[in-house]
Motif scaffolding. Structure first.
Motif, mmCIF file in Angstrom:
data_model
loop_
_atom_site.group_PDB
_atom_site.id
_atom_site.type_symbol
_atom_site.label_atom_id
_atom_site.label_comp_id
_atom_site.label_asym_id
_atom_site.label_seq_id
_atom_site.Cartn_x
_atom_site.Cartn_y
_atom_site.Cartn_z
ATOM 1 N N VAL A 143 0.768 9.279 2.792
ATOM 2 C CA VAL A 143 1.250 7.970 3.235
ATOM 3 C C VAL A 143 0.100 7.153 3.811
ATOM 4 O O VAL A 143 -0.046 5.956 3.507
ATOM 5 C CB VAL A 143 2.384 8.145 4.263
ATOM 6 C CG1 VAL A 143 2.807 6.790 4.829
ATOM 7 C CG2 VAL A 143 3.589 8.832 3.623
ATOM 8 N N VAL A 144 -0.739 7.764 4.640
ATOM 9 C CA VAL A 144 -1.880 7.047 5.223
ATOM 10 C C VAL A 144 -2.845 6.590 4.129
ATOM 11 O O VAL A 144 -3.319 5.448 4.132
ATOM 12 C CB VAL A 144 -2.607 7.933 6.258
ATOM 13 C CG1 VAL A 144 -3.911 7.275 6.693
ATOM 14 C CG2 VAL A 144 -1.721 8.174 7.471
ATOM 15 N N TRP A 145 -3.136 7.465 3.181
ATOM 16 C CA TRP A 145 -4.065 7.112 2.106
ATOM 17 C C TRP A 145 -3.534 5.944 1.272
ATOM 18 O O TRP A 145 -4.289 5.026 0.935
ATOM 19 C CB TRP A 145 -4.309 8.324 1.210
ATOM 20 C CG TRP A 145 -5.589 9.026 1.503
ATOM 21 C CD1 TRP A 145 -5.774 10.105 2.314
ATOM 22 C CD2 TRP A 145 -6.883 8.700 0.996
ATOM 23 N NE1 TRP A 145 -7.093 10.476 2.340
ATOM 24 C CE2 TRP A 145 -7.805 9.634 1.536
ATOM 25 C CE3 TRP A 145 -7.365 7.717 0.135
ATOM 26 C CZ2 TRP A 145 -9.164 9.594 1.254
ATOM 27 C CZ3 TRP A 145 -8.725 7.683 -0.158
ATOM 28 C CH2 TRP A 145 -9.602 8.612 0.403
ATOM 29 N N MET A 146 -2.264 5.975 0.913
ATOM 30 C CA MET A 146 -1.702 4.893 0.098
ATOM 31 C C MET A 146 -1.705 3.579 0.860
ATOM 32 O O MET A 146 -2.103 2.539 0.330
ATOM 33 C CB MET A 146 -0.284 5.264 -0.348
ATOM 34 C CG MET A 146 -0.238 6.363 -1.381
ATOM 35 S SD MET A 146 1.425 6.667 -2.019
ATOM 36 C CE MET A 146 1.754 5.132 -2.898
ATOM 37 N N LEU A 147 -1.273 3.602 2.125
ATOM 38 C CA LEU A 147 -1.256 2.370 2.909
ATOM 39 C C LEU A 147 -2.666 1.847 3.154
ATOM 40 O O LEU A 147 -2.900 0.632 3.151
ATOM 41 C CB LEU A 147 -0.541 2.612 4.241
ATOM 42 C CG LEU A 147 0.964 2.881 4.151
ATOM 43 C CD1 LEU A 147 1.549 3.077 5.540
ATOM 44 C CD2 LEU A 147 1.685 1.738 3.443
ATOM 45 N N TYR A 148 -3.591 2.757 3.369
ATOM 46 C CA TYR A 148 -4.987 2.346 3.547
ATOM 47 C C TYR A 148 -5.487 1.607 2.305
ATOM 48 O O TYR A 148 -6.177 0.576 2.413
ATOM 49 C CB TYR A 148 -5.848 3.584 3.825
ATOM 50 C CG TYR A 148 -7.333 3.319 3.783
ATOM 51 C CD1 TYR A 148 -7.989 2.724 4.852
ATOM 52 C CD2 TYR A 148 -8.087 3.678 2.653
ATOM 53 C CE1 TYR A 148 -9.356 2.477 4.807
ATOM 54 C CE2 TYR A 148 -9.449 3.434 2.604
ATOM 55 C CZ TYR A 148 -10.079 2.840 3.681
ATOM 56 O OH TYR A 148 -11.425 2.595 3.632
ATOM 57 N N THR A 149 -5.144 2.108 1.123
ATOM 58 C CA THR A 149 -5.554 1.456 -0.121
ATOM 59 C C THR A 149 -4.938 0.075 -0.246
ATOM 60 O O THR A 149 -5.614 -0.894 -0.636
ATOM 61 C CB THR A 149 -5.138 2.324 -1.328
ATOM 62 O OG1 THR A 149 -5.707 3.623 -1.187
ATOM 63 C CG2 THR A 149 -5.616 1.698 -2.629
ATOM 64 N N PHE A 150 -3.636 -0.050 0.082
ATOM 65 C CA PHE A 150 -2.970 -1.347 -0.001
ATOM 66 C C PHE A 150 -3.555 -2.334 1.010
ATOM 67 O O PHE A 150 -3.799 -3.502 0.679
ATOM 68 C CB PHE A 150 -1.472 -1.185 0.247
ATOM 69 C CG PHE A 150 -0.776 -0.353 -0.801
ATOM 70 C CD1 PHE A 150 -1.086 -0.477 -2.136
ATOM 71 C CD2 PHE A 150 0.211 0.560 -0.447
ATOM 72 C CE1 PHE A 150 -0.447 0.283 -3.099
ATOM 73 C CE2 PHE A 150 0.848 1.323 -1.392
ATOM 74 C CZ PHE A 150 0.522 1.185 -2.731
#
Length: 288
Positions: A167-174
């Motif tokens: 979740v952190v990785w995906m939100l960081y990318t967005f």
């Protein structure tokens, strides 16, 4: 010369159009073939759920007399509703807390990076490489001592920690793909950090947050290892419900298929209803 060039260009354009059409048709057929191969096990499971145990084992054909015998036996053996409610509570609860922790974390890493940001992200991702069985004993002992075994709270905690790195990785990318000028304009207008997050960042990255939440729900819904080892009856979700239909005598294929169909039906419906949001979120920021 103009007439000759136009005559030579026309056949080339027609042949190019035909080549593009042929490629498109081949890609379409390939896509449908892959989709059928992937979906066929689910289709076969649904069909098997409408067979008797004898027909499921001895008559593996597509033509048969459908019956609800397996569904009735599954429902009579154990209450489906209780397991489904546990799955809903655990999946949505863990997703809520994962997003609650991940949004400020991803915001800080995307817009206030330090020298340790990349190392922290890699460390979080590396925790997903650790086999779950490697930490089963200490987590089981901790949960036993604090009274979290066979509770929804315990599963929500472990599922939140399990999905948090993704979740952190995906939100960081967005968040990283979002133009910083928008946030700087908000600061110039006197917006605080919380106002930036709630009134600027979240509305603009809502598709990405929605797809991240949906992925977290699916991962939590399908998780079986922790539910089988940390629950028995009170907080057991649908994954434990499916596993209960295997016995030392063997697998009851029709009943197991019926139970599996009832378990995956809610998440399949949710995925079908939110497929546009999922695709939009996963491609968020891909095209500038």
């Amino acid at each position: 010369m103009t007439t000759l060039s136009s005559k030579t260009t026309a056949p080339r354009s027609v042949s190019g159009w035909r080549s593009a059409q042929s490629k498109r048709i081949l890609l379409t057929l390939l896509g449908w073939s892959v989709a059928l191969v992937i979906f066929f096990p689910i289709f076969w499971m649904i069909l098997t759920g409408f067979k008797t145990e004898t027909a499921a084992i001895a008559d593996p054909t597509l033509i048969f007399s459908p019956t609800l015998e397996s569904y009735q036996a599954v429902h009579a053996r154990s209450g489906y509703t209780r397991f489904a409610l546990n799955s809903v509570a655990v999946a949505f609860g863990s997703t809520f807390f994962a997003l609650l922790i991940a949004i400020p974390s991803a915001y800080a890493m995307a817009f206030l990076p330090t020298k340790r940001t990349k190392g922290t992200l890699l460390w979080m991702l590396s925790t997903k490489m650790l086999p779950s069985v490697g930490v089963l004993v200490p987590i089981y002992l901790i949960f036993r001592d604090v009274g979290l075994l066979d509770t929804r709270t315990g599963l929500i905690i472990i599922y939140t920690l399990m999905n948090l790195p993704i979740v952190v990785w995906m939100l960081y990318t967005f968040f990283k793909d979002m133009p910083k000028d928008i946030l700087e304009a908000g600061r110039m207008d006197g917006a605080s950090t919380l106002q930036e997050v709630f009134f600027l960042l979240l509305p603009l990255t809502l598709p990405g947050i929605a797809s991240t939440g949906l992925l977290s729900i699916i991962l939590s819904w399908n998780e079986a290892f922790w539910s089988l080892n940390l629950t028995t009856s009170k907080a057991a979700p649908l994954t434990a419900y499916i596993a209960s239909f295997s016995s030392p005598e063997g697998l009851f294929w029709a009943k197991l298929s019926a139970a599996s169909t009832m378990a995956i039906a809610p998440i399949l419906i949710l995925g079908w209803m939110t497929q546009k949001q999922m695709v939009r979120g996963l491609t968020f920021g891909a095209v500038k």
